[in-house]
Design an enzyme around this catalytic site. Sequence first.
Site, PDB file in Angstrom:
ATOM      1  N   LYS A  77       0.844  -1.195   0.000  1.00  0.00           N
ATOM      2  CA  LYS A  77       0.000   0.000   0.000  1.00  0.00           C
ATOM      3  C   LYS A  77       0.878   1.243   0.000  1.00  0.00           C
ATOM      4  O   LYS A  77       1.886   1.304   0.717  1.00  0.00           O
ATOM      5  CB  LYS A  77      -0.900  -0.020   1.235  1.00  0.00           C
ATOM      6  CG  LYS A  77      -1.897   1.122   1.294  1.00  0.00           C
ATOM      7  CD  LYS A  77      -2.771   1.009   2.539  1.00  0.00           C
ATOM      8  CE  LYS A  77      -3.787   2.130   2.620  1.00  0.00           C
ATOM      9  NZ  LYS A  77      -4.623   2.052   3.840  1.00  0.00           N
ATOM     10  N   SER A 152      -9.487   2.196   3.005  1.00  0.00           N
ATOM     11  CA  SER A 152      -8.624   2.870   2.070  1.00  0.00           C
ATOM     12  C   SER A 152      -7.628   1.967   1.351  1.00  0.00           C
ATOM     13  O   SER A 152      -7.037   2.368   0.358  1.00  0.00           O
ATOM     14  CB  SER A 152      -7.854   3.967   2.806  1.00  0.00           C
ATOM     15  OG  SER A 152      -7.031   3.398   3.815  1.00  0.00           O
ATOM     16  N   SER A 176      -9.630  -0.084   7.301  1.00  0.00           N
ATOM     17  CA  SER A 176      -9.090  -0.017   5.932  1.00  0.00           C
ATOM     18  C   SER A 176      -8.437  -1.274   5.395  1.00  0.00           C
ATOM     19  O   SER A 176      -8.138  -1.321   4.204  1.00  0.00           O
ATOM     20  CB  SER A 176      -8.094   1.123   5.821  1.00  0.00           C
ATOM     21  OG  SER A 176      -8.794   2.314   5.630  1.00  0.00           O
TER      22      SER A 176
HETATM   23  N1  GLN Z   1     -12.740   4.748   6.516  1.00  0.00           N
HETATM   24  C1  GLN Z   1     -12.077   5.163   7.703  1.00  0.00           C
HETATM   25  C2  GLN Z   1     -11.632   6.599   7.564  1.00  0.00           C
HETATM   26  O1  GLN Z   1     -11.931   7.162   6.593  1.00  0.00           O
HETATM   27  C3  GLN Z   1     -10.922   4.254   8.001  1.00  0.00           C
HETATM   28  C4  GLN Z   1      -9.740   4.505   7.166  1.00  0.00           C
HETATM   29  C5  GLN Z   1      -8.577   3.664   7.539  1.00  0.00           C
HETATM   30  O2  GLN Z   1      -8.698   2.666   8.243  1.00  0.00           O
HETATM   31  N2  GLN Z   1      -7.415   4.107   7.119  1.00  0.00           N
HETATM   32  O3  GLN Z   1     -11.012   7.161   8.401  1.00  0.00           O
END
Ligand code: GLN
Length: 479
Positions: A77, A152, A176
């Site tokens: 990632k 994400s 994420s």
């Molecule tokens: N969707 C969550 C956010 O927008 C989690 C994102 C993540 O785990 N990086 O913060």
Amino acid sequence: MIEHLTIKEARAGLRQKRFSSLELTQAYLKRIHEHNPRLNAYISINDEEALTQAAAADARIANGEETPVLGVPIAIKDVLSTKGLRTTAGSRILENYVPTWDATSVANLRAAGAVFLGKTNTDEFAMGSSTENSAYGVTRNPHNEACVPGGSSGGSAAAVAANLCVAALGTDTGGSVRQPASYCGVTGLKNTYGRVSRYGLIAYGSSLDSVGVLAKNAEDVALLNSVIAGHDAKDSTSIDSPVPDYAAALQGSVDSVRQLRIGVPKEYFIGGLQPEVEAAVRVGIGVYEQMGASVKEISLPNTQLGLPVYYLIATAEASSNLARFDGVKYGLRVNGDDLIDMYGKTRQAGFGAEVKRRIMLGTYALSAGYYDAYYIRAQKVRTLIKQDFERAFAEVDVIITPVAPTTAFKIGEKAEDPMQMYLSDVFSVTLNLAGNCGISVPCGFDQNQLPIGMQLLGPALGEAQLLALAHAYQVVSSQ
Ligand code: GLN
């Protein structure tokens, strides 16, 4: 086809000299160049260096060396720093940023001889649930290209699902790893906070961030996780406790289910849950019951406070972490009349809309007069959420829930409505607030053939048990 292998199969083939790491890597790169223009799972493809790494791995294999990932092509990632390989965090502000060091998780993989195919797409600074917030365009879900892959770590999930890598690293701050794994039908592990070093991870919410793994099955997750987990003196919150042999923990997993006590929290089966998701997760729980596990309803009473608390704490920490991107130390600079003007213009041009929104929300929550009312209060409720889990794990060994209320949604469907987008994290954020571990396991499809994920939640450092349970399910359900 050699691009459809699991880590275990790839390692066996390499060991038996049925193919070389170079051949395997070339096959993946070819497939990436064929499909990535459509799926957009990768931001950067590591063409040249991957071949060099593969050749070096072949030499080590010829020497009789063994590691769980030696010669295996994986994806990373793009929020994890990779030495000499551009690391954008999905942001314009880091468009030309090439780190001079590896994140510890990446360094561990490099030392173990994994091959890096490239850097996968992510919501900007990992802020999002759909990969639509990337400055490099949305990733498409391989199961239905009109849909998001989740986020994400959407690029990593799509890359694993579409066989554009064998397995991938992701990060999980509020879901994420787990949510994109569930949207793309792959297995995704969120490690206990501190189990994998955060050194070299571009910080979003430092008290919530964790590095995790997305792979085709629990067996592969176990193999990859055994390489990245462990204590690191460069991360002061890293846990100093030995790493279990995750792959060995899978042995006899079906038998171990007989003793298992499963908790099903009533707060996770609520209105707004897609009926097919509920049905599939209940069938999944039934599979464990048939294996001999006992199931009981439990309560995690503060669950509904998870989202507001998470979005206060995560944005507060983000507003502080992102202050470093000022046109001086990293990446983009847009010149201005004076220093302050330069900061403003750089951040105006470099950050996307969602990142700006979160910096503003977080700055507000931390500002004088609001700090006690919002930030401190959120920290107190965070403790209550953690206590909910502690109480539950005194009675049960594992908690099973859906990963997300629905399957993958259409690209654009929630992009203009941040509240709707945040609601898709309702079942995942509490785990990060508590700091425990969790795994997303595919458990069927909805009527549109979109994958559904079941979430197994464990106590701190419960990774080995979660992997064994996920493996037991995958063994029994593939029979
Ligand atoms: N969707 C969550 C956010 O927008 C989690 C994102 C993540 O785990 N990086 O913060």
